[in-house]
Design a protein around this motif. Structure first.
Motif, PDB file in Angstrom:
ATOM      1  N   ARG A 166      -6.675   8.061   5.902  1.00 55.16           N
ATOM      2  CA  ARG A 166      -7.888   7.794   6.687  1.00 55.16           C
ATOM      3  C   ARG A 166      -8.822   6.845   5.931  1.00 55.16           C
ATOM      4  NH1 ARG A 166     -12.735  10.059   6.166  1.00 55.16           N
ATOM      5  NH2 ARG A 166     -11.910  11.796   4.929  1.00 55.16           N
ATOM      6  N   ARG A 167      -9.007   7.086   4.650  1.00 58.61           N
ATOM      7  CA  ARG A 167      -9.967   6.281   3.885  1.00 58.61           C
ATOM      8  C   ARG A 167      -9.510   4.838   3.693  1.00 58.61           C
ATOM      9  NH1 ARG A 167     -10.474  11.280   0.741  1.00 58.61           N
ATOM     10  NH2 ARG A 167     -12.507  12.198   1.231  1.00 58.61           N
ATOM     11  N   ILE A 168      -8.204   4.630   3.538  1.00 60.56           N
ATOM     12  CA  ILE A 168      -7.741   3.274   3.241  1.00 60.56           C
ATOM     13  C   ILE A 168      -7.906   2.347   4.444  1.00 60.56           C
ATOM     14  CG2 ILE A 168      -5.298   3.379   3.912  1.00 60.56           C
ATOM     15  CD1 ILE A 168      -4.701   2.130   1.093  1.00 60.56           C
ATOM     16  N   ARG A 169      -8.115   2.922   5.613  1.00 61.46           N
ATOM     17  CA  ARG A 169      -8.357   2.092   6.793  1.00 61.46           C
ATOM     18  C   ARG A 169      -9.656   1.294   6.663  1.00 61.46           C
ATOM     19  NH1 ARG A 169      -6.960   7.320  10.436  1.00 61.46           N
ATOM     20  NH2 ARG A 169      -4.682   7.164  10.339  1.00 61.46           N
ATOM     21  N   SER A 170     -10.582   1.795   5.837  1.00 62.07           N
ATOM     22  CA  SER A 170     -11.873   1.127   5.676  1.00 62.07           C
ATOM     23  C   SER A 170     -11.899   0.176   4.496  1.00 62.07           C
ATOM     24  CB  SER A 170     -12.986   2.179   5.503  1.00 62.07           C
ATOM     25  OG  SER A 170     -13.041   3.051   6.610  1.00 62.07           O
ATOM     26  N   VAL A 171     -10.784   0.003   3.815  1.00 62.97           N
ATOM     27  CA  VAL A 171     -10.730  -0.868   2.646  1.00 62.97           C
ATOM     28  C   VAL A 171     -10.577  -2.317   3.092  1.00 62.97           C
ATOM     29  CG1 VAL A 171      -9.375  -1.495   0.609  1.00 62.97           C
ATOM     30  CG2 VAL A 171      -9.817   0.924   1.122  1.00 62.97           C
ATOM     31  N   GLN A 172     -11.497  -3.173   2.636  1.00 63.78           N
ATOM     32  CA  GLN A 172     -11.454  -4.582   3.010  1.00 63.78           C
ATOM     33  C   GLN A 172     -11.024  -5.499   1.874  1.00 63.78           C
ATOM     34  OE1 GLN A 172     -14.695  -5.960   5.722  1.00 63.78           O
ATOM     35  NE2 GLN A 172     -15.685  -4.041   5.144  1.00 63.78           N
ATOM     36  N   CYS A 173     -11.009  -4.997   0.630  1.00 59.52           N
ATOM     37  CA  CYS A 173     -10.667  -5.840  -0.513  1.00 59.52           C
ATOM     38  C   CYS A 173      -9.149  -6.007  -0.631  1.00 59.52           C
ATOM     39  CB  CYS A 173     -11.217  -5.216  -1.792  1.00 59.52           C
ATOM     40  SG  CYS A 173     -10.451  -3.629  -2.222  1.00 59.52           S
ATOM     41  N   PRO A 174      -8.690  -7.018  -1.384  1.00 56.45           N
ATOM     42  CA  PRO A 174      -7.252  -7.128  -1.661  1.00 56.45           C
ATOM     43  C   PRO A 174      -6.734  -5.840  -2.293  1.00 56.45           C
ATOM     44  CG  PRO A 174      -8.405  -9.099  -2.375  1.00 56.45           C
ATOM     45  CD  PRO A 174      -9.473  -8.113  -2.001  1.00 56.45           C
ATOM     46  N   THR A 175      -5.577  -5.389  -1.837  1.00 57.24           N
ATOM     47  CA  THR A 175      -5.040  -4.090  -2.245  1.00 57.24           C
ATOM     48  C   THR A 175      -3.578  -4.232  -2.638  1.00 57.24           C
ATOM     49  OG1 THR A 175      -6.563  -2.885  -0.789  1.00 57.24           O
ATOM     50  CG2 THR A 175      -4.555  -1.726  -1.465  1.00 57.24           C
TER      51      THR A 175
END
Length: 296
Positions: free
Chosen positions: A183-192
């Motif tokens: 759920r949380r990684i859906r809000s990640v906008q940085c390069p991953t």
């Protein structure tokens, strides 16, 4: 009780008088943890004279900062970054016990310290987490505009890792809604970058692909990268080949930019708590009055 299914602190591997000039005590009394000295958050800070970025690192379960020190030195040397590694409650020299709430609260405390005391902006921070350490790393990356996120052998949801055959329904109910990295990684906008061994029998490689599929999905982002390491399991990723190499492929300019000085940090590293919490004293590997042997 559900936390006992998740967290497994090892025997403490280091002493407050070791790692002089690298053991950093981060205040967190304002978060309601009581006495300021007894409940400070121990971290390792390994500085690099030419660094332009700072890595915040969260270790795996069943290990503490002393056991990962060599790996932290690899990161500093071969990535050319400052490395700030964070301890967990009940692990090493950190008082109390761990829970998801405490893990995330401490992560926020460290990020606040990085910004306010070390004067490093999130845009110069790379957050990295191994196994359960991926949870606070993903949390920070979903909350702050960091330079990047790296997960190593991290699960998508803890409920998919807990051994259902060994856990009662009551215990499973306590952990099912926690540590939801998916759920949380859906809000990640940085390069991953998601790193995982294809022979991981603790957290299957399917978790890596699930995280990749959901990464940045709240923003229709295409910011996810994956590095599947052939023949690697959960605990045998090789730092240089399996971690540092892929990081430099995703962030080839990690050493570029303005040098990142840490004003006042030397004085911070000299600070020693006046007292340790009773639970920390009880698990020290040597007497509290022990003095490191000084070679001639």
């Amino acid at each position: 009780m559900g936390n006992n299914l998740v967290f497994h602190p090892p025997d403490c591997s280091y002493h407050p008088k070791e790692y002089e000039g690298e053991l950093l005590w981060v205040p967190r009394a304002e978060d309601g943890y009581g006495d300021a000295d007894e409940h400070m958050l121990p971290c390792f800070l390994l500085q690099c004279s030419s660094a332009t970025h700072l890595m915040i690192f969260f270790h795996a379960n069943a290990e503490d900062l002393g056991q990962i020190y060599v790996m932290l030195r690899y990161f500093r040397t071969f990535l050319g970054v400052h490395v700030l590694a964070v301890e967990y409650g009940g692990y090493g020299l950190c008082s109390g016990t761990s829970s998801e709430r405490r893990l995330l609260t401490d992560a926020d405390t460290v990020m606040d310290f990085v910004q306010q005391e070390l004067e490093v902006s999130p845009e110069n921070v790379l957050v990295v987490g191994r196994s359960i350490g991926g949870c606070p790393a993903i949390h920070l990356a979903s909350t702050y505009p960091v330079a990047g996120l790296v997960t190593m052998s991290t699960f998508s949801r803890i409920a998919d890792v807990v051994n259902v055959g060994q856990a009662t329904s009551m215990f499973l109910g306590l952990v099912f809604d926690r540590f939801d990295n998916l759920r949380r990684i859906r809000s990640v906008q940085c390069p991953t970058l998601i790193i995982h061994g294809n022979e991981d029998t603790v957290v299957s490689v399917d978790h890596a692909y699930d995280l990749l599929d959901e990464c940045g999905s709240d923003y229709d982002g295409d910011n996810g990268n994956i590095a599947i390491r052939e023949g690697r399991g959960h605990n045998d990723l090789e730092p240089k080949e399996d971690v540092i190499g892929p990081i430099l492929e995703v962030w080839p300019d990690l050493r570029s930019g303005e040098q990142l000085d840490l004003p006042g940090v030397e004085d911070m590293l000299l600070y020693q708590p006046k007292r340790l919490a009773p639970d920390v004293i009880s698990r020290l590997p040597y007497s509290p009055n022990w003095v490191p042997h000084m070679l001639p």
